[in-house]
Design an enzyme around this catalytic site. Structure first.
Site, mmCIF file in Angstrom:
data_model
loop_
_atom_site.group_PDB
_atom_site.id
_atom_site.type_symbol
_atom_site.label_atom_id
_atom_site.label_comp_id
_atom_site.label_asym_id
_atom_site.label_seq_id
_atom_site.Cartn_x
_atom_site.Cartn_y
_atom_site.Cartn_z
ATOM 1 C CG LEU A 168 -52.990 24.407 63.237
ATOM 2 C CD1 LEU A 168 -51.465 24.437 63.367
ATOM 3 C CD2 LEU A 168 -53.569 25.745 63.648
ATOM 4 C CG ASP A 169 -57.313 25.931 57.258
ATOM 5 O OD1 ASP A 169 -58.117 25.164 57.818
ATOM 6 O OD2 ASP A 169 -57.623 27.077 56.874
ATOM 7 N NE ARG A 170 -53.570 20.475 51.460
ATOM 8 C CZ ARG A 170 -52.673 20.862 50.552
ATOM 9 N NH1 ARG A 170 -51.403 20.484 50.674
ATOM 10 N NH2 ARG A 170 -53.013 21.622 49.553
ATOM 11 C CB VAL A 172 -52.059 26.840 58.787
ATOM 12 C CG1 VAL A 172 -51.632 27.570 60.056
ATOM 13 C CG2 VAL A 172 -53.019 27.708 57.971
#
Length: 350
Positions: A168-170, A172
């Site tokens: 997951l993106d940082r 998110v």
């Protein structure tokens, strides 16, 4: 260079040399004002000369490629042996050659993240499921190593090794599954590649999102140097830059100012959901990287893409500004390195 020689060069200063094999420990973290900081530590970065680096002086290479520290720092680092080529001290005028090994022994400062716990939801013999908080990257990358999901789980739960099977993106938050061994990770990856695993995300976006389901089928072109993606539409000949990408969006609710949207990625490209929502005209409400059309060039300041975006406009609560850290005194929490351009601050400047 041996650890002993390094210590002799640094005089009476005590240096603990950490390599990528060292696991994070609980005492590595400092908690202040809702943020998780990492005590600075000595670390050796190792790289090999890339084609575009060949022919540059060792100082110019670092000053141009790693802009988080000033030019004078790199001059001093080369002179005292903190930067070496093929394990040897070289003059500041040394011209690097392709494939040579470059090492940089430095006092490493990691950016802070939110102090939320990484909750373990299920711990099985070969699979670990956790709740990832926003602001924390999944695995070591860029300026982050210990302030990562993998690092925190190792330090606070003794869980290692871990193999992220998706990320997951940082910025998110959400459910994150990690394998406990390589064979299980390979099995998960095969299932993902075969389309047997479905992912769902919930996003709060700007404006009134259309009531009918929308499918965005537009290539995503990720610029690794700038840390952001663009949406590329096919031209008359059917060609477009980037990789094919498809995302399905369904509105859940709206209050007239913002909308809550269900996002279902069919493919998995970098920042796919974020850039596809921007493409629809409804970017994520606090996503500074894709809210603004004009974002500060991160390569010019040696900063992350999100921090560059924060300097271009309003910033979400979990992007931390250096000014806040400058006003606080953390000197009791770690030893000051006289050469370090980030000391006495706990967080890095760039």
């Amino acid at each position: 260079m041996s650890k002993r020689k390094r210590e002799e060069q640094e005089g009476s200063m005590e240096i603990v040399w950490q390599t990528p094999a060292n696991l994070p420990e609980p005492h590595d973290y400092v908690f202040r004002n809702g943020r998780r900081h990492v005590r600075p530590y000595y670390f050796e970065f190792i790289s090999h000369v890339k084609n575009r680096w060949e022919g540059k002086t060792i100082v110019d290479l670092f000053a141009e490629e790693f802009k988080g520290r000033p030019y004078d720092y790199y001059v001093s680092a080369v002179k005292c042996g903190r930067i070496q080529v093929d394990g040897e001290i070289v003059p500041v005028s040394y011209i690097v050659k392709r494939s040579q090994k470059i090492s940089h022994f430095l006092h490493r400062h990691e950016p802070p993240v939110m102090a939320n716990d990484v909750s373990v939801l299920q711990n099985e013999s070969d699979v670990l499921t956790v709740c990832k908080p926003a602001s924390v990257p999944v695995h070591p990358c860029g300026q982050y190593r210990k302030n990562t999901i993998v690092g925190i789980l190792q330090a606070e739960h003794g869980l290692a090794p871990l193999f992220p099977i998706h990320r997951l993106d940082r910025l998110v938050s959400g459910l994150l599954i990690l394998a406990r061994n390589a064979s299980k990770a390979d099995l998960f990856r095969q299932q993902i590649e075969a389309g047997l695993v479905q992912k769902q995300y919930i996003a709060k976006v700007i404006g009134i999102f259309p009531e009918d389901e929308i499918t965005v089928d537009a290539n995503v072109d990720y610029n690794a140097r700038e840390g952001r993606s663009t949406t590329e539409v096919r031209n008359a000949n059917g060609a477009a830059k980037g990789k094919s990408a498809c995302t399905k969006f369904t509105r859940i609710s709206t209050n007239g100012t913002h909308s809550t949207v269900l996002c279902e990625p069919i493919t998995g490209r970098t920042h796919q959901i974020r850039v596809h929502l921007q493409y629809t005209g409804h970017p994520i409400a606090n996503d500074m990287l894709y809210l603004s059309e004009h974002v500060t060039d991160r390569s010019a300041g040696g900063m992350s893409a999100d921090r560059a975006a924060a300097k271009s406009g309003l910033s979400p609560d979990f992007i931390f500004h250096d000014k806040c850290l400058d006003e606080e005194n953390f000197r009791d929490d770690f030893s000051i390195d006289p050469m370090c351009t980030n000391c006495p601050n706990l967080a890095p400047k760039g």
